[in-house]
Design a protein around this motif. Structure first.
Motif, mmCIF file in Angstrom:
data_model
loop_
_atom_site.group_PDB
_atom_site.id
_atom_site.type_symbol
_atom_site.label_atom_id
_atom_site.label_comp_id
_atom_site.label_asym_id
_atom_site.label_seq_id
_atom_site.Cartn_x
_atom_site.Cartn_y
_atom_site.Cartn_z
ATOM 1 N N LEU A 117 -9.342 -4.085 -4.168
ATOM 2 C CA LEU A 117 -8.857 -4.256 -5.617
ATOM 3 C C LEU A 117 -9.702 -5.265 -5.723
ATOM 4 O O LEU A 117 -9.675 -6.214 -5.093
ATOM 5 C CB LEU A 117 -8.064 -4.741 -6.145
ATOM 6 N N PRO A 118 -10.196 -5.207 -8.187
ATOM 7 C CA PRO A 118 -11.047 -5.675 -8.157
ATOM 8 C C PRO A 118 -9.898 -7.588 -7.892
ATOM 9 O O PRO A 118 -8.591 -7.204 -8.413
ATOM 10 C CB PRO A 118 -10.832 -5.493 -9.589
ATOM 11 N N LYS A 119 -10.201 -8.460 -8.142
ATOM 12 C CA LYS A 119 -9.881 -9.839 -8.151
ATOM 13 C C LYS A 119 -8.938 -10.177 -9.133
ATOM 14 O O LYS A 119 -7.892 -10.469 -9.397
ATOM 15 C CB LYS A 119 -11.093 -10.462 -7.939
ATOM 16 N N SER A 120 -9.158 -9.478 -10.291
ATOM 17 C CA SER A 120 -8.566 -9.463 -11.340
ATOM 18 C C SER A 120 -6.940 -9.163 -11.208
ATOM 19 O O SER A 120 -6.215 -9.159 -11.911
ATOM 20 C CB SER A 120 -9.236 -9.270 -12.866
ATOM 21 N N SER A 121 -6.971 -8.004 -10.677
ATOM 22 C CA SER A 121 -5.873 -6.812 -10.864
ATOM 23 C C SER A 121 -4.838 -7.610 -9.380
ATOM 24 O O SER A 121 -3.932 -7.195 -9.531
ATOM 25 C CB SER A 121 -6.316 -5.174 -10.566
ATOM 26 N N ALA A 122 -5.484 -7.850 -8.303
ATOM 27 C CA ALA A 122 -4.929 -8.748 -6.672
ATOM 28 C C ALA A 122 -3.936 -9.827 -7.851
ATOM 29 O O ALA A 122 -3.185 -9.822 -7.502
ATOM 30 C CB ALA A 122 -6.205 -8.432 -6.479
ATOM 31 N N LEU A 123 -4.709 -10.695 -9.171
ATOM 32 C CA LEU A 123 -4.170 -12.099 -9.378
ATOM 33 C C LEU A 123 -2.935 -10.853 -10.280
ATOM 34 O O LEU A 123 -1.937 -11.696 -10.132
ATOM 35 C CB LEU A 123 -5.183 -12.373 -10.004
ATOM 36 N N ARG A 124 -3.160 -10.422 -11.056
ATOM 37 C CA ARG A 124 -2.169 -9.467 -11.881
ATOM 38 C C ARG A 124 -1.184 -8.912 -10.622
ATOM 39 O O ARG A 124 0.145 -9.839 -10.703
ATOM 40 C CB ARG A 124 -2.626 -8.738 -12.643
ATOM 41 N N ILE A 125 -1.604 -8.648 -10.206
ATOM 42 C CA ILE A 125 -0.402 -8.192 -9.088
ATOM 43 C C ILE A 125 0.505 -9.543 -8.466
ATOM 44 O O ILE A 125 2.133 -9.888 -8.244
ATOM 45 C CB ILE A 125 -0.322 -6.709 -7.974
ATOM 46 N N ALA A 126 -0.186 -10.224 -7.951
ATOM 47 C CA ALA A 126 0.139 -11.453 -7.526
ATOM 48 C C ALA A 126 1.400 -11.804 -7.692
ATOM 49 O O ALA A 126 1.927 -12.471 -7.538
ATOM 50 C CB ALA A 126 -1.176 -11.852 -6.119
ATOM 51 N N ARG A 127 0.657 -12.648 -9.123
ATOM 52 C CA ARG A 127 1.937 -13.066 -9.961
ATOM 53 C C ARG A 127 2.953 -12.640 -9.784
ATOM 54 O O ARG A 127 3.949 -12.951 -10.252
ATOM 55 C CB ARG A 127 0.772 -13.334 -10.772
ATOM 56 N N THR A 128 3.292 -10.990 -10.337
ATOM 57 C CA THR A 128 4.508 -10.149 -10.716
ATOM 58 C C THR A 128 5.331 -10.558 -8.788
ATOM 59 O O THR A 128 6.474 -10.648 -9.229
ATOM 60 C CB THR A 128 4.035 -8.963 -10.594
ATOM 61 N N LEU A 129 4.198 -10.339 -8.099
ATOM 62 C CA LEU A 129 5.344 -10.185 -6.766
ATOM 63 C C LEU A 129 5.636 -11.636 -6.639
ATOM 64 O O LEU A 129 6.391 -12.404 -5.417
ATOM 65 C CB LEU A 129 4.360 -10.252 -5.738
ATOM 66 N N LYS A 130 5.035 -12.494 -6.697
ATOM 67 C CA LYS A 130 5.069 -14.114 -6.407
ATOM 68 C C LYS A 130 6.730 -14.232 -7.586
ATOM 69 O O LYS A 130 7.374 -14.967 -7.322
ATOM 70 C CB LYS A 130 4.334 -15.025 -7.646
ATOM 71 N N ALA A 131 6.860 -14.048 -8.923
ATOM 72 C CA ALA A 131 8.097 -13.950 -9.824
ATOM 73 C C ALA A 131 9.222 -13.063 -8.779
ATOM 74 O O ALA A 131 10.598 -13.487 -9.019
ATOM 75 C CB ALA A 131 7.539 -13.389 -10.960
ATOM 76 N N LEU A 132 9.045 -12.348 -8.006
ATOM 77 C CA LEU A 132 10.116 -11.417 -6.719
ATOM 78 C C LEU A 132 10.491 -12.063 -5.939
ATOM 79 O O LEU A 132 10.785 -11.976 -5.032
ATOM 80 C CB LEU A 132 9.321 -9.915 -7.303
ATOM 81 N N GLU A 133 9.261 -13.574 -5.734
ATOM 82 C CA GLU A 133 9.550 -14.162 -4.406
ATOM 83 C C GLU A 133 8.731 -13.419 -3.209
ATOM 84 O O GLU A 133 9.522 -13.968 -1.979
ATOM 85 C CB GLU A 133 11.270 -14.950 -4.379
ATOM 86 N N TYR A 134 7.997 -12.319 -3.247
ATOM 87 C CA TYR A 134 7.720 -11.337 -2.285
ATOM 88 C C TYR A 134 6.023 -12.568 -1.853
ATOM 89 O O TYR A 134 5.824 -12.275 -0.619
ATOM 90 C CB TYR A 134 6.831 -10.277 -2.521
ATOM 91 N N LEU A 135 5.730 -13.409 -2.948
ATOM 92 C CA LEU A 135 4.249 -14.158 -2.490
ATOM 93 C C LEU A 135 4.676 -15.526 -2.937
ATOM 94 O O LEU A 135 5.679 -15.800 -4.228
ATOM 95 C CB LEU A 135 3.560 -13.264 -2.925
ATOM 96 N N VAL A 136 4.110 -16.212 -2.366
ATOM 97 C CA VAL A 136 4.119 -17.981 -3.155
ATOM 98 C C VAL A 136 2.836 -18.557 -3.241
ATOM 99 O O VAL A 136 2.162 -18.179 -2.185
ATOM 100 C CB VAL A 136 4.941 -18.308 -1.696
ATOM 101 N N GLN A 137 2.537 -19.126 -4.203
ATOM 102 C CA GLN A 137 0.841 -19.670 -4.385
ATOM 103 C C GLN A 137 1.323 -21.178 -3.457
ATOM 104 O O GLN A 137 2.081 -21.397 -4.456
ATOM 105 C CB GLN A 137 1.087 -18.940 -5.670
#
Length: 245
Positions: free
Chosen positions: A39-59
């Motif tokens: 994925l492009p980094k911009s797309s990866a960041l946008r998806i990661a932030r969404t997954l963070k809001a849902l607690e599937y990822l943590v930054q």
């Protein structure tokens, strides 16, 4: 990669990002996530932030990413569905027989906890909390144990992780008291809490502390069976907790 008709690309990209983590990856940089997920980094960041809001990822503080508690619970639910009848229920029933008290197995259910299995011993009294009925995570020993071993910060949870069990009296319901210990599954990810509960008028704190070794021993035995061997679980401290795997 060609996808089948009907696949929602945004959902597929989100799962590609989660699948980027390997068994030995405790954390990944955004660049590495994007590379592995193609994925492009911009797309990866946008998806990661969404997954963070849902607690599937943590930054993390340094900017890297790790799997979050929701990802761990997804795998835990998969395992529980297969092991409930053949492994979990017999241990619950045996502990109820040994202690003559009510024994329950609680799991994390969104922002709540719920009971999946319950067995009543000879001294058990009726309870108004039905199987599957949600209860607060921050009230009662099973909820506190689940929070402790899914990384909740605070002195209380540090103490629970240190001693391996927790006792509450008249916290969730004024008339009830309980003692709970964590149950772990594959890769020693916490699945839930094994709990002995009864009337607070009879199960005083000293009596619950006396029952604690039996509850802890049963929880460890169950964890060994569910994890595939008697390995020692990592005590997941709030400062560095991450789903194991």
């Amino acid at each position: 990669m060609k996808r089948s008709a009907g696949v929602v690309n945004s959902v597929a990209r989100a799962f590609n990002l989660l699948d980027a983590f390997g068994l030995s990856d405790s954390k990944l940089t955004l660049a590495e996530l994007a590379r592995r997920a193609k994925l492009p980094k911009s797309s990866a960041l946008r998806i990661a932030r969404t997954l963070k809001a849902l607690e599937y990822l943590v930054q993390l503080d340094g900017g890297a990413w790790r799997l979050g508690p929701a990802a761990a619970w997804l795998g835990a639910r998969y395992q529980i569905a297969f092991d409930l009848d053949n492994t979990i229920e017999p241990v619950v029933q045996q502990l109820a027989l040994d202690t003559q008290e009510t024994i329950s197995f609680f799991v994390h259910d969104g922002n709540m906890r719920s009971c999946l299995v319950r067995a009543k011993g000879a001294r058990a009294v009726p309870t108004r909390l039905r199987i599957g009925e949600p209860a607060p995570l921050d009230k009662g020993s099973p909820g506190h144990v689940i929070l402790a071993f899914t990384g909740r910060e605070g002195d209380l949870y540090d103490e629970i992780r240190q001693r391996g069990f927790h006792v509450t009296v008249s916290e969730f319901k004024a008339e009830f008291a309980s003692v709970s210990a964590p149950v772990f599954g594959t890769t020693w990810t916490v699945l839930g809490a094994l709990t002995l509960a009864g009337p607070a008028s009879r199960l005083t704190r000293p009596k619950l502390l006396a029952f604690a070794p039996k509850v802890v021993a049963a929880a460890r035995r169950l964890s060994y069976e569910l994890s595939g061997g008697p390995a020692k679980p990592r005590m997941m401290m709030a400062s560095n907790w991450a789903p194991l795997g």
